[in-house]
Design an enzyme around this catalytic site. Sequence first.
Site, mmCIF file in Angstrom:
data_model
loop_
_atom_site.group_PDB
_atom_site.id
_atom_site.type_symbol
_atom_site.label_atom_id
_atom_site.label_comp_id
_atom_site.label_asym_id
_atom_site.label_seq_id
_atom_site.Cartn_x
_atom_site.Cartn_y
_atom_site.Cartn_z
ATOM 1 N N THR A 195 0.834 -1.199 0.000
ATOM 2 C CA THR A 195 0.000 0.000 0.000
ATOM 3 C C THR A 195 0.867 1.248 0.000
ATOM 4 O O THR A 195 1.871 1.286 0.707
ATOM 5 C CB THR A 195 -0.861 0.008 1.281
ATOM 6 O OG1 THR A 195 -1.771 -1.069 1.200
ATOM 7 C CG2 THR A 195 -1.602 1.308 1.470
ATOM 8 N N ARG A 223 -14.885 -6.287 2.397
ATOM 9 C CA ARG A 223 -13.930 -5.994 3.475
ATOM 10 C C ARG A 223 -13.236 -4.643 3.215
ATOM 11 O O ARG A 223 -12.801 -4.342 2.118
ATOM 12 C CB ARG A 223 -12.892 -7.110 3.566
ATOM 13 C CG ARG A 223 -11.827 -6.922 4.643
ATOM 14 C CD ARG A 223 -10.578 -6.236 4.137
ATOM 15 N NE ARG A 223 -9.547 -6.120 5.167
ATOM 16 C CZ ARG A 223 -8.454 -5.387 5.036
ATOM 17 N NH1 ARG A 223 -8.247 -4.699 3.934
ATOM 18 N NH2 ARG A 223 -7.568 -5.312 6.008
ATOM 19 N N VAL A 224 -13.136 -3.834 4.269
ATOM 20 C CA VAL A 224 -12.405 -2.567 4.185
ATOM 21 C C VAL A 224 -11.386 -2.550 5.312
ATOM 22 O O VAL A 224 -11.699 -2.929 6.452
ATOM 23 C CB VAL A 224 -13.365 -1.361 4.317
ATOM 24 C CG1 VAL A 224 -12.597 -0.055 4.440
ATOM 25 C CG2 VAL A 224 -14.311 -1.296 3.120
ATOM 26 N N GLY A 225 -10.170 -2.143 4.997
ATOM 27 C CA GLY A 225 -9.122 -2.070 6.015
ATOM 28 C C GLY A 225 -8.987 -0.681 6.593
ATOM 29 O O GLY A 225 -9.929 0.117 6.594
ATOM 30 N N ASP A 226 -7.797 -0.387 7.071
ATOM 31 C CA ASP A 226 -7.538 0.910 7.719
ATOM 32 C C ASP A 226 -7.285 2.033 6.724
ATOM 33 O O ASP A 226 -7.500 3.211 7.037
ATOM 34 C CB ASP A 226 -6.287 0.783 8.597
ATOM 35 C CG ASP A 226 -5.062 0.403 7.758
ATOM 36 O OD1 ASP A 226 -5.181 -0.529 6.931
ATOM 37 O OD2 ASP A 226 -4.011 1.043 7.915
ATOM 38 N N THR A 246 0.661 1.150 7.109
ATOM 39 C CA THR A 246 0.530 0.073 6.136
ATOM 40 C C THR A 246 0.612 -1.246 6.892
ATOM 41 O O THR A 246 1.159 -1.293 7.991
ATOM 42 C CB THR A 246 1.609 0.151 5.033
ATOM 43 O OG1 THR A 246 1.444 -0.946 4.124
ATOM 44 C CG2 THR A 246 3.010 0.098 5.598
ATOM 45 N N GLY A 247 0.050 -2.290 6.315
ATOM 46 C CA GLY A 247 0.052 -3.585 6.990
ATOM 47 C C GLY A 247 -1.365 -4.053 7.267
ATOM 48 O O GLY A 247 -2.314 -3.596 6.616
ATOM 49 N N GLY A 249 -4.674 -4.040 8.286
ATOM 50 C CA GLY A 249 -5.515 -2.917 8.667
ATOM 51 C C GLY A 249 -6.371 -3.148 9.899
ATOM 52 O O GLY A 249 -6.625 -2.213 10.669
HETATM 53 C C1 SD4 Z 1 -5.345 -2.937 4.523
HETATM 54 N N1 SD4 Z 1 -3.510 -1.617 5.321
HETATM 55 O O1 SD4 Z 1 -6.265 -2.928 3.722
HETATM 56 C C2 SD4 Z 1 -4.046 -2.236 4.150
HETATM 57 C C3 SD4 Z 1 -3.132 -3.230 3.504
HETATM 58 C C4 SD4 Z 1 -1.748 -2.754 3.288
HETATM 59 O O2 SD4 Z 1 0.194 -2.905 2.114
HETATM 60 O O3 SD4 Z 1 -1.231 -1.862 3.895
HETATM 61 N N2 SD4 Z 1 -1.056 -3.315 2.364
HETATM 62 O O4 SD4 Z 1 -5.421 -3.526 5.592
#
Ligand code: SD4
Length: 339
Positions: A195, A223-226, A246-247, A249
């Site tokens: 990301t 699904r929705v992340g951070d 990032t990571g 979420g």
């Molecule tokens: C998520 N934070 O959707 C994002 C994924 C991500 O590198 O950072 N990917 O959870």
Amino acid sequence: MKRRSFIQRTAITGVGMATGATLIGCQQKQGEQQQIAPKSAEGRPIIIPTAICTWRFPEATAKAGALLSQGANALDAVIEGVAVEEANLDNTTVGIGATPDRDGAVTLDACVMAPNGDCGAVMAVENIVHVAALARKVMEETPHVILVGHGAEKFAYAQGFPKEDLLTETEQQKWEQWKKTSNYQPVINIENHDTIGMLTLDKDGDIAGACTTSGLGYKMKGRVGDSPIIGAGLFIDNEIGGAVATGLGEEVIKTVGSFLIVELMRQGKSPQEACEEAIARIVKSPSDHTQFQIAYIAMNKSGQTGSYSIHQGFSMMKYQNSINNDLLSDYVLPLPEKN
Ligand code: SD4
């Protein structure tokens, strides 16, 4: 070149290289960077336009940094900077060419935040490449902050965004393969995390941020992340600074990570200290942090920056004074053997 092999090569050689007019500095650790806020002869702070982003996306920071050097404002620069990765077919976590969800559809999330505190976000959007620019339109052209799914897509067409097929043949084939086992096992640092989150500081000392992603590969539909959630994936306070995540979420959302970092900087912590504390909150939580990656980057009003991650392997790009540095982040845990 795949990001992982690039990491290995640069880690071994440590050489600088040039892309266009931009020098990419040798790999350094974030902690080795000079972090002294520059002052004029009269003792006034000097603002050096700066762009930082998550992971190793030198073209993106080069784009934003060059615009900032030419006098662009922080918001314009950050949108243009992340757009580079949204259009990059080789980036399988952002924009066109991204990994689809379990149903085979590429759905994108993004948000932006302006120096005046305005923000906009879009979630689970299909068929639109430049979703950070779309989030900006939500911020500027609607009375709302968030649009999702079909509503966001409909709004995009009304704003003149083209309809584009985001699923490449390669990603479709990989998805067909994945469906045979439907084995959902995110691998730390590699396939599932690229990301782009970016922060920009312009010549007037204003800070803006953007975050854009397809989220996790083969995620559940809806699904929705951070990343598109203000306060979690991104937060800016123009009096203090900004942060991006990032990571995984889900874990960032639980600790409202980016907002936390900005608040810690408000209390006097440096960007580096604030990133470390935000990661420490996750490490202390009941979730098993050995099984996922999270990284933060942050910048304050003086252009001082920080980055920190749970696992080894994260790095941040920082463009300042025409130098595009690849800064290896400090971390809590070395990479597990399987990587
Ligand atoms: C998520 N934070 O959707 C994002 C994924 C991500 O590198 O950072 N990917 O959870």
